[in-house]
Design an enzyme around this catalytic site. Structure first.
Site, PDB file in Angstrom:
ATOM      1  N   TYR A 248      11.941 -14.178  11.952  1.00  9.28           N
ATOM      2  CA  TYR A 248      12.540 -13.721  10.709  1.00  9.28           C
ATOM      3  C   TYR A 248      14.019 -14.111  10.638  1.00  9.28           C
ATOM      4  O   TYR A 248      14.858 -13.614  11.397  1.00  9.28           O
ATOM      5  CB  TYR A 248      12.406 -12.206  10.575  1.00  9.28           C
TER       6      TYR A 248
ATOM      7  N   LEU B 116       1.181  -3.370   0.524  1.00  9.50           N
ATOM      8  CA  LEU B 116       1.299  -3.335  -0.932  1.00  9.50           C
ATOM      9  C   LEU B 116       0.926  -4.680  -1.547  1.00  9.50           C
ATOM     10  O   LEU B 116       1.342  -5.003  -2.662  1.00  9.50           O
ATOM     11  CB  LEU B 116       2.720  -2.934  -1.344  1.00  9.50           C
TER      12      LEU B 116
ATOM     13  N   ARG C 247       1.783  -7.727  -0.829  1.00  9.07           N
ATOM     14  CA  ARG C 247       2.953  -8.597  -1.025  1.00  9.07           C
ATOM     15  C   ARG C 247       3.626  -8.358  -2.381  1.00  9.07           C
ATOM     16  O   ARG C 247       4.150  -9.271  -3.014  1.00  9.07           O
ATOM     17  CB  ARG C 247       2.562 -10.066  -0.862  1.00  9.07           C
ATOM     18  N   GLY C 248       3.618  -7.093  -2.807  1.00 11.79           N
ATOM     19  CA  GLY C 248       4.295  -6.702  -4.029  1.00 11.79           C
ATOM     20  C   GLY C 248       3.406  -6.602  -5.246  1.00 11.79           C
ATOM     21  O   GLY C 248       3.780  -5.967  -6.238  1.00 11.79           O
TER      22      GLY C 248
ATOM     23  N   SER D 140       2.501  -3.028  -5.893  1.00  9.11           N
ATOM     24  CA  SER D 140       3.613  -2.119  -6.189  1.00  9.11           C
ATOM     25  C   SER D 140       4.116  -2.348  -7.601  1.00  9.11           C
ATOM     26  O   SER D 140       5.003  -1.647  -8.079  1.00  9.11           O
ATOM     27  CB  SER D 140       4.764  -2.317  -5.194  1.00  9.11           C
TER      28      SER D 140
END
Length: 337
Positions: free
Chosen positions: A59, A206, A208-209, A212
């Site tokens: 990351y 979620l 990957r959005g 949400s």
């Protein structure tokens, strides 16, 4: 149904059912926060009782570990720290190396960047097909013996690989993408984890959005890692946003947000599951954590289960290249190209 807020087991550790995935503070998703805002988010999460933080050498090519190292380690006793090796970067390029020498070197780099001499949970981020899993796990077993890590995890690996790894050294956790729209773990890995006493860590709970409500018809920025994922490209995106709209209706009827319904569904699947949603927003973090105190109707969870059958979502999970690095089982008929 109220999702039990009591701690869940990840190997020798007990943690809350919802931790924090730290990737998008430094890597892959856009927009990316200013480092000072990322630091504030991490401190806020710790103050709110988050006790499981997940990072990786990949990351930000080390930047995410450095972020946690300078932000959280004055309260090292308040949380379980997890990081990962094998999948990393050199010269800004993503690479895969599961050899014992590479694992040992990456671990030393992780310890330095995190400003610690011990990492609680250290994962093999991906299976290196050129290195027997026994050799990779053996390298981490030696790190356990040396007191540099506390427990070993695997990420995006199959039930068969888990069993081979577990025969070398007890595996504490399997981390795999798991949400209503990605249910590959249900093919075999979830049952294998229960049988072996292995915790399951759900990343991207979620979707990957998408679940949400943060992804719209225009998709995501071209520099965002999701842009290369077929599910975020036409014609698949329109279909998948249609599913998300139906999901929103279920959440509204249940009296919760989309994110809370997705997290509740994930956590309801097995008592050994810990979810690690990522966020750059304190408000969204509060929303996620509130899931643990909500009473979600069981018929809402059943409606989610019925909506997101294995065949419901349109498009492959990954493009062909990244999919080649995934060892997790596919379901019969899953599109891979």
């Amino acid at each position: 149904m109220t999702i039990a807020p009591s701690p869940r087991s990840i190997g020798p550790f007990t943690v809350s059912a919802i931790g924090l995935g730290c990737m998008n503070l430094s890597h892959a998703y856009l927009p990316r926060p200013d480092p000072r805002d990322a630091e504030r988010l991490l401190r806020y999460a710790l103050d709110k009782g988050v006790d499981f933080f997940d990072t990786a050498a990949l990351y930000g090519f080390g930047a995410n570990e450095e972020l946690l190292g300078r932000t959280l380690m004055d309260r090292r006793g308040d949380f379980v720290l997890a990081s990962k090796c094998v999948l990393g970067g050199k010269g800004g390029q993503r690479g895969l190396d599961g050899s014992p020498d590479a694992i040992a070197a990456t671990l030393e780099d992780s310890l330095r960047r995190l400003c610690v001499d011990y990492i609680d949970l250290y994962y093999l981020h991906r299976l290196d097909p050129n290195v027997p899993i026994e050799e990779s796990v053996g390298a981490l077993a030696r790190a356990v013996d040396a007191g540099k890590i506390g427990a070993i995890g695997l990420s995006e690996m199959s039930a068969a690989t888990l069993r081979r790894a577990h025969a070398v050294h007890p595996i504490a956790a399997m981390q795999t993408e798991y949400s209503p729209w990605t249910r590959n773990a249900e093919v075999a890995v979830l049952d294998a984890c229960v049988a072996l006493g292995v915790g399951f860590v759900a990343f991207s709970p979620l979707a990957r959005g998408v679940l949400s409500g943060s992804v719209g018809p225009d998709g995501v920025d071209e520099a965002d890692v999701r842009h290369a994922m077929p599910r975020f490209q036409p014609p698949h995106l329109d279909h998948n946003l249609g599913l998300a709209a139906r999901f929103r209706t279920i959440a509204q009827a249940a009296g919760c947000t989309m994110a809370q319904l997705s997290l509740a569904w994930v956590l309801s699947r097995r008592p050994n599951i810990v979810a690690i949603p990522g966020t750059t927003s304190t408000a969204h973090l509060d929303e996620d954590l509130a899931t643990l105190t909500l009473d979600i109707p069981t018929d809402a969870l059943a409606a989610v289960d019925a909506l997101f059958t294995f065949e419901a979502v349109s498009g492959p999970r990954y493009a062909k290249g990244p999919q080649a690095q995934i060892d997790t089982e596919t379901w019969d008929g899953e599109p891979l190209e």
